[in-house]
Design an enzyme around this catalytic site. Structure first.
Site, PDB file in Angstrom:
ATOM      1  CE  LYS A 107      -4.441   1.025   0.148  1.00 15.01           C
ATOM      2  NZ  LYS A 107      -5.551   0.234  -0.368  1.00 15.01           N
TER       3      LYS A 107
HETATM    4  P1  NAD Z   1     -13.292   7.674  -2.672  1.00 10.84           P
HETATM    5  O1  NAD Z   1     -12.313   8.712  -2.288  1.00 10.84           O
HETATM    6  O2  NAD Z   1     -13.679   7.534  -4.112  1.00 10.84           O
HETATM    7  O3  NAD Z   1     -14.659   7.875  -1.837  1.00 10.84           O
HETATM    8  C1  NAD Z   1     -14.735   8.013  -0.448  1.00 10.84           C
HETATM    9  C2  NAD Z   1     -16.167   8.429  -0.117  1.00 10.84           C
HETATM   10  O4  NAD Z   1     -16.343   8.411   1.292  1.00 10.84           O
HETATM   11  C3  NAD Z   1     -16.536   9.834  -0.565  1.00 10.84           C
HETATM   12  O5  NAD Z   1     -17.877   9.840  -1.005  1.00 10.84           O
HETATM   13  C4  NAD Z   1     -16.405  10.663   0.717  1.00 10.84           C
HETATM   14  O6  NAD Z   1     -17.234  11.824   0.708  1.00 10.84           O
HETATM   15  C5  NAD Z   1     -16.914   9.661   1.712  1.00 10.84           C
HETATM   16  N1  NAD Z   1     -16.504   9.893   3.091  1.00 10.84           N
HETATM   17  C6  NAD Z   1     -15.266  10.165   3.573  1.00 10.84           C
HETATM   18  N2  NAD Z   1     -15.308  10.280   4.905  1.00 10.84           N
HETATM   19  C7  NAD Z   1     -16.613  10.067   5.274  1.00 10.84           C
HETATM   20  C8  NAD Z   1     -17.290  10.031   6.496  1.00 10.84           C
HETATM   21  N3  NAD Z   1     -16.644  10.245   7.628  1.00 10.84           N
HETATM   22  N4  NAD Z   1     -18.622   9.782   6.498  1.00 10.84           N
HETATM   23  C9  NAD Z   1     -19.282   9.552   5.352  1.00 10.84           C
HETATM   24  N5  NAD Z   1     -18.686   9.555   4.146  1.00 10.84           N
HETATM   25  C10 NAD Z   1     -17.362   9.816   4.115  1.00 10.84           C
HETATM   26  O7  NAD Z   1     -12.708   6.301  -2.109  1.00 10.84           O
HETATM   27  P2  NAD Z   1     -13.089   4.831  -2.576  1.00 10.84           P
HETATM   28  O8  NAD Z   1     -12.120   4.398  -3.600  1.00 10.84           O
HETATM   29  O9  NAD Z   1     -14.547   4.748  -2.826  1.00 10.84           O
HETATM   30  O10 NAD Z   1     -12.718   4.016  -1.253  1.00 10.84           O
HETATM   31  C11 NAD Z   1     -13.591   3.932  -0.147  1.00 10.84           C
HETATM   32  C12 NAD Z   1     -13.101   2.838   0.786  1.00 10.84           C
HETATM   33  O11 NAD Z   1     -13.076   1.600   0.079  1.00 10.84           O
HETATM   34  C13 NAD Z   1     -11.689   3.016   1.338  1.00 10.84           C
HETATM   35  O12 NAD Z   1     -11.634   2.446   2.621  1.00 10.84           O
HETATM   36  C14 NAD Z   1     -10.841   2.205   0.375  1.00 10.84           C
HETATM   37  O13 NAD Z   1      -9.612   1.806   0.968  1.00 10.84           O
HETATM   38  C15 NAD Z   1     -11.766   1.041   0.147  1.00 10.84           C
HETATM   39  N6  NAD Z   1     -11.521   0.273  -1.083  1.00 10.84           N
HETATM   40  C16 NAD Z   1     -11.484   0.878  -2.298  1.00 10.84           C
HETATM   41  C17 NAD Z   1     -11.315   0.109  -3.435  1.00 10.84           C
HETATM   42  C18 NAD Z   1     -11.356   0.702  -4.820  1.00 10.84           C
HETATM   43  O14 NAD Z   1     -11.354  -0.069  -5.782  1.00 10.84           O
HETATM   44  N7  NAD Z   1     -11.440   2.014  -4.975  1.00 10.84           N
HETATM   45  C19 NAD Z   1     -11.139  -1.277  -3.331  1.00 10.84           C
HETATM   46  C20 NAD Z   1     -11.191  -1.871  -2.068  1.00 10.84           C
HETATM   47  C21 NAD Z   1     -11.390  -1.087  -0.954  1.00 10.84           C
END
Ligand code: NAD
Length: 439
Positions: free
Chosen positions: A127
């Site tokens: 990561k």
């Molecule tokens: P992103 O930046 O696209 O979206 C994050 C979202 O969460 C946004 O809508 C933001 O406004 C919201 N957010 C942030 N803090 C918040 C809070 N306290 N309360 C409510 N909403 C909140 O990120 P993402 O890629 O969607 O990733 C989200 C999670 O999923 C992370 O933990 C990431 O590690 C995990 N993840 C992502 C992927 C991927 O393919 N992108 C894969 C596996 C896991």
């Protein structure tokens, strides 16, 4: 921003988007470690292997000097942690956020090792992260941060070494810059060095939706197991970024009723269901704040949405949302973790006592890395698959992994999270023993 230093300062005051718990509980590395310890103990892991898997292989800190648009020079701090290459090259996203810390990146890297092992794809775990606020940087500043970060790590990245992907604050464009910078350094086009790229640059069909689709596949399996009808299934999603928006769009299309949704700006609750396709257009087409969506029903704050009654709760925002201080307030039958580490280890007991069926992050959100694996395979073959082919293969991997975890949990009387950890640790440990220890 949550400072990870100053652990003795006691409780964090409950604010709109802030997690509720003591600071000790909010150290994600400790949370990851606590589950690893329980699973390793139940598995009877030998001391030497335990020590080997507990620590990362490598941690790199880079200081990234970047000229800002105003002519000043800023130095950003970046990290890359390679937790394990036992089962294959390191794999894991790059996060751009103001509260990135080495502990967080270390935890996320270890989770990647276990996640790749749960779905049995031939990658280790890694990561990366840069402490910056992407919302406050211009596109060209972000490009310079990305390129300098990649250049600093160019010797460590590579299709057979360590393969980044998007995470919070990074996207397809960021991955295109990573790919281009790496290609310039090694002096040859190398699409397989990074996944989550745009389709025009060797990205895969279905990658953008993959994490959300994987979550839906897990939810389909979980409701089938609990005999809940899809049409009667109320879903609440926290987060409307890549993961939350794609999961809710796909589930809305498939007939689930999304009654609550939130992002960092606030939430919406509507018993009658929210039209997610229209909300998506509102947020991403019109660029309007989610809580102001006119047909969204009652406005809530970002976290209170977690406590409303529903069949499926899908936290897809960030870490530490469900803690020892608020887990008793959950009102769901299934907790399907879209985010990495949304539940602290201190909350596990309460969730178990409440009889909530948990689909743990290292299984639930593994759809993303699975299609990243497909992207890497396609790039290396130079032969690209149809979207239906990608989705079918993803479904196969997710359903099979879900069944294996649930079967293991039932046979060994442990919860699904510990079952997933045990399966993963066992797979990595077996590979390690076969390889042996190089002096
Ligand atoms: P992103 O930046 O696209 O979206 C994050 C979202 O969460 C946004 O809508 C933001 O406004 C919201 N957010 C942030 N803090 C918040 C809070 N306290 N309360 C409510 N909403 C909140 O990120 P993402 O890629 O969607 O990733 C989200 C999670 O999923 C992370 O933990 C990431 O590690 C995990 N993840 C992502 C992927 C991927 O393919 N992108 C894969 C596996 C896991």
């Amino acid at each position: 921003m949550i400072a990870r230093s100053g652990l003795s300062f006691g409780k964090i005051v409950e604010g709109d988007a802030m997690p509720v718990a003591t600071r000790d509980e909010l150290n994600v590395y400790d949370s990851a470690e606590a589950r690893f310890e329980i699973a390793a103990d139940k598995l009877g892991l030998e001391q030497g292997i335990y020590r080997y898997l507990k620590y990362p292989e490598r941690e790199i800190t880079v200081y990234i000097p970047v000229s800002l648009d105003n002519g000043l020079i800023e130095v950003f701090t970046g990290y890359r942690v390679l937790h394990s290459t036992v089962r294959g090259p390191g794999k894991g996203g790059i996060r751009f956020a103001p509260d990135v810390s080495l502990d967080e990146v270390r935890a996320l890297a270890a989770w990647m090792t276990w996640k790749c092992a749960v779905v049995n794809i031939p990658f280790g775990g890694a990561k990366g992260g840069v402490i910056c606020d992407p919302g406050k940087l211009s596109k060209s500043e972000l490009e310079r941060v990305t390129r300098r970060y990649t250049a600093s790590l160019a010797d460590w990245f590579g299709p057979e070494r360590d393969i980044p992907a998007p995470d919070i604050g990074t996207n397809e464009q960021t991955m295109a810059w990573v790919m281009d910078t790496y290609a310039m350094h090694v002096r040859q086009a190398t699409t397989a060095v990074v996944t989550g790229k745009p389709l025009d640059l060797g990205g895969s069909q279905g990658r953008r939706e993959a994490t959300g689709r994987g979550l839906m596949i897990c939810c389909n399996k979980a409701i089938e197991k609990l005999r809940i009808k899809r049409g009667e299934c109320r879903v609440i999603v926290q987060g409307f970024g890549n993961v939350g928006s794609q999961a809710s769009l796909l589930m809305h299309e498939a007939g689930y009723k999304i009654i609550g949704i939130s992002d960092v700006h606030g939430g919406l609750y509507n018993e009658k269901g929210i039209d997610i396709a229209k909300l998506y257009e509102w947020v991403y087409g019109l660029r309007k704040p989610l809580p102001e969506f006119p047909e969204g029903g009652e406005r809530t704050n970002s976290r209170d949405i977690l406590y409303r009654p529903c069949e499926i709760l899908l936290p897809a925002a960030t870490e530490n949302q469900i803690t020892s201080e608020n887990a008793h307030r959950l009102n769901c039958k299934i907790l399907c973790e879209g985010a990495n580490g949304p539940t602290t280890s201190y909350a596990d007991k309460t969730i178990e006592e409440k009889g909530i069926f948990i689909v743990p992050d290292i299984l639930a959100n593994a759809g993303g890395v699975t299609v990243s694996y497909f992207e890497w395979v396609q790039d290396r073959q130079g032969f690209f698959w149809r979207e239906s082919e990608v989705n079918d293969r993803l479904q196969d991997v997710m359903e099979h992994s879900f069944d294996q975890v649930v079967r293991y949990a039932e046979a060994h009387r442990v919860n699904n999270r510990i079952a997933a950890y045990i399966m993963a640790i066992d797979r990595v440990a077996r590979a390690l023993k076969l390889r042996g220890f190089y002096a």
